[in-house]
Write a protein that holds these residues in place. Structure first.
Motif, PDB file in Angstrom:
ATOM      1  N   PHE A 133       1.179  -1.021  -0.163  1.00 20.72           N
ATOM      2  CA  PHE A 133       0.059  -0.025   0.255  1.00 20.72           C
ATOM      3  C   PHE A 133       0.775   1.221   0.200  1.00 20.72           C
ATOM      4  O   PHE A 133       2.051   1.146   0.719  1.00 20.72           O
ATOM      5  N   LEU A 134       0.837   2.405  -0.408  1.00 18.63           N
ATOM      6  CA  LEU A 134       1.299   3.716  -0.694  1.00 18.63           C
ATOM      7  C   LEU A 134       0.304   4.552   0.868  1.00 18.63           C
ATOM      8  O   LEU A 134      -0.748   4.404   0.990  1.00 18.63           O
ATOM      9  N   LEU A 135       1.429   4.481   1.571  1.00 21.51           N
ATOM     10  CA  LEU A 135       1.304   5.554   2.515  1.00 21.51           C
ATOM     11  C   LEU A 135       1.718   7.026   2.212  1.00 21.51           C
ATOM     12  O   LEU A 135       3.079   7.641   1.909  1.00 21.51           O
ATOM     13  N   ILE A 136       0.648   7.879   2.455  1.00 20.82           N
ATOM     14  CA  ILE A 136       0.489   9.747   2.055  1.00 20.82           C
ATOM     15  C   ILE A 136       0.517   9.659   3.902  1.00 20.82           C
ATOM     16  O   ILE A 136      -0.719  10.375   3.858  1.00 20.82           O
ATOM     17  N   SER A 137       1.030  10.725   4.303  1.00 19.21           N
ATOM     18  CA  SER A 137       1.329  12.012   5.567  1.00 19.21           C
ATOM     19  C   SER A 137       1.475  13.208   4.831  1.00 19.21           C
ATOM     20  O   SER A 137       2.385  13.121   4.831  1.00 19.21           O
ATOM     21  N   VAL A 138      -0.059  14.216   5.305  1.00 17.45           N
ATOM     22  CA  VAL A 138       0.497  15.041   5.210  1.00 17.45           C
ATOM     23  C   VAL A 138       0.160  16.328   6.136  1.00 17.45           C
ATOM     24  O   VAL A 138      -1.133  16.333   6.967  1.00 17.45           O
ATOM     25  N   TYR A 139       0.741  17.113   6.032  1.00 19.70           N
ATOM     26  CA  TYR A 139       0.773  18.100   7.253  1.00 19.70           C
ATOM     27  C   TYR A 139       0.293  19.836   6.981  1.00 19.70           C
ATOM     28  O   TYR A 139       2.007  20.103   5.673  1.00 19.70           O
ATOM     29  N   ASN A 140       0.116  20.524   7.050  1.00 20.80           N
ATOM     30  CA  ASN A 140       0.891  21.829   7.494  1.00 20.80           C
ATOM     31  C   ASN A 140       1.028  22.361   8.428  1.00 20.80           C
ATOM     32  O   ASN A 140       0.634  22.090   9.297  1.00 20.80           O
ATOM     33  N   SER A 141       2.278  23.359   8.126  1.00 20.41           N
ATOM     34  CA  SER A 141       3.425  23.802   9.233  1.00 20.41           C
ATOM     35  C   SER A 141       3.361  25.099   9.365  1.00 20.41           C
ATOM     36  O   SER A 141       3.561  26.000   7.840  1.00 20.41           O
ATOM     37  N   THR A 142       3.000  25.755  10.496  1.00 19.72           N
ATOM     38  CA  THR A 142       2.633  27.277  10.204  1.00 19.72           C
ATOM     39  C   THR A 142       3.991  27.829  10.452  1.00 19.72           C
ATOM     40  O   THR A 142       4.611  27.009  10.620  1.00 19.72           O
ATOM     41  N   SER A 143       4.254  29.369  10.224  1.00 23.61           N
ATOM     42  CA  SER A 143       5.468  30.062  10.428  1.00 23.61           C
ATOM     43  C   SER A 143       5.885  30.337  11.388  1.00 23.61           C
ATOM     44  O   SER A 143       6.809  30.585  11.958  1.00 23.61           O
ATOM     45  N   PHE A 144       4.748  30.072  12.695  1.00 27.50           N
ATOM     46  CA  PHE A 144       5.397  30.720  14.148  1.00 27.50           C
ATOM     47  C   PHE A 144       3.891  29.631  14.812  1.00 27.50           C
ATOM     48  O   PHE A 144       3.726  29.746  15.392  1.00 27.50           O
TER      49      PHE A 144
END
Length: 277
Positions: A133-144
């Motif tokens: 299986f293809l595992l994909i993890s996504v995160y938005n990371s703020t600059s502060f």
């Protein structure tokens, strides 16, 4: 508690989450599409209110969106109505309720740090088909992101070098190296960036890491709503809420220019094809 009434730390925050949490840039979604085979079936685990589910659905893939919180799932059901290629499941990362060998990829956005490592990977192996299986993890990371923690905000953003670059290799090298911080300034790395780094190291062996600029502009009201959407934020009915609002406004006043707070947010993606043993 019956599954339909299940609550998480986000219960009561679904509307704020849906209105104010950042989405994902087109370039990041095109990159994810490049990883997926034609006709892929995807499990979006911890789908929340569909912030990632909807742009994924627009790519045309069949999606099983799994969300445990009844409040979040209610919003999710509404936002995916225009997409017949999406089904919504009441389940957890460790017990999705999806059929055996039913998906080609497992994606999780802003969620992997909530999952039990062994139980989640065992569930991925159960629902994955074709021997891997293809595992994909996504995160938005703020600059502060350090501003999210009371009493820990030295005013130094957790900068990311080569924001649109990529790296392949060990999780520690691929994720940790681009973060411009000193060893002693752990808080400056940022909460979401550390979630991404730590989960990439824990859940992947040789991930491919990509980063995409995803700047966000907040007015005072959208900033307030965004800050109300966090798992650790008090609800408006909580006695601690007035103090929380004062703190949130203080951050805005310290960082906004011309009534706009600009967040040099980065969307970070880890991916790897994992063999089913």
């Amino acid at each position: 508690m019956p599954a339909r009434g299940r609550r998480t730390e986000f219960h009561g925050k679904a509307q704020a989450y849906d209105r104010a949490r950042p989405g994902y840039p087109d370039a990041a979604m095109r990159y994810i599409a490049s990883l997926l085979p034609a006709g892929a079936r995807i499990a979006d685990i911890g789908a929340g209110t569909g912030k990632f589910t909807v742009p994924l659905a627009r790519l045309g893939y069949g999606i099983a969106a799994v969300e445990p919180d009844a409040d979040m799932r209610g919003v999710l059901v509404d936002v995916v109505r225009p997409y017949p290629n999406v089904t919504v499941a009441d389940g957890t990362a460790e017990h999705t309720g999806l059929p055996d060998r039913s998906v080609d990829a497992i994606a999780c956005a802003q969620a992997l740090h909530w999952f039990d490592h062994d139980a989640f990977l065992a569930e991925c192996a159960r629902i994955g088909r074709g021997g891997s299986f293809l595992l994909i993890s996504v995160y938005n990371s703020t600059s502060f992101d350090s501003a999210m923690m009371r009493g820990v905000d030295p005013g130094v953003p957790g900068a990311v070098a080569n924001a649109d670059g990529d790296s392949t290799g060990s999780a520690n090298a691929g994720v940790g190296a681009p973060l411009v911080v000193s060893a002693g300034d752990v808080a400056d790395i940022g909460v979401s960036a550390r979630h991404f780094r730590d989960t990439a190291a824990a859940f992947f062996t040789h991930p491919t890491i990509r980063r995409f600029p995803n700047p966000i502009r907040y007015t005072r009201e959208t900033w307030r709503t965004y800050m109300d959407s966090h798992s650790h934020s008090p609800l408006p009915t909580d006695p601690a809420y007035p103090a929380h609002r004062v703190w949130v406004d203080a951050i805005f006043d310290a960082r906004a220019v011309g009534g706009i707070l600009t967040d040099d947010n980065i969307t970070m993606i880890a991916s790897e094809r994992i063999a089913i043993r």
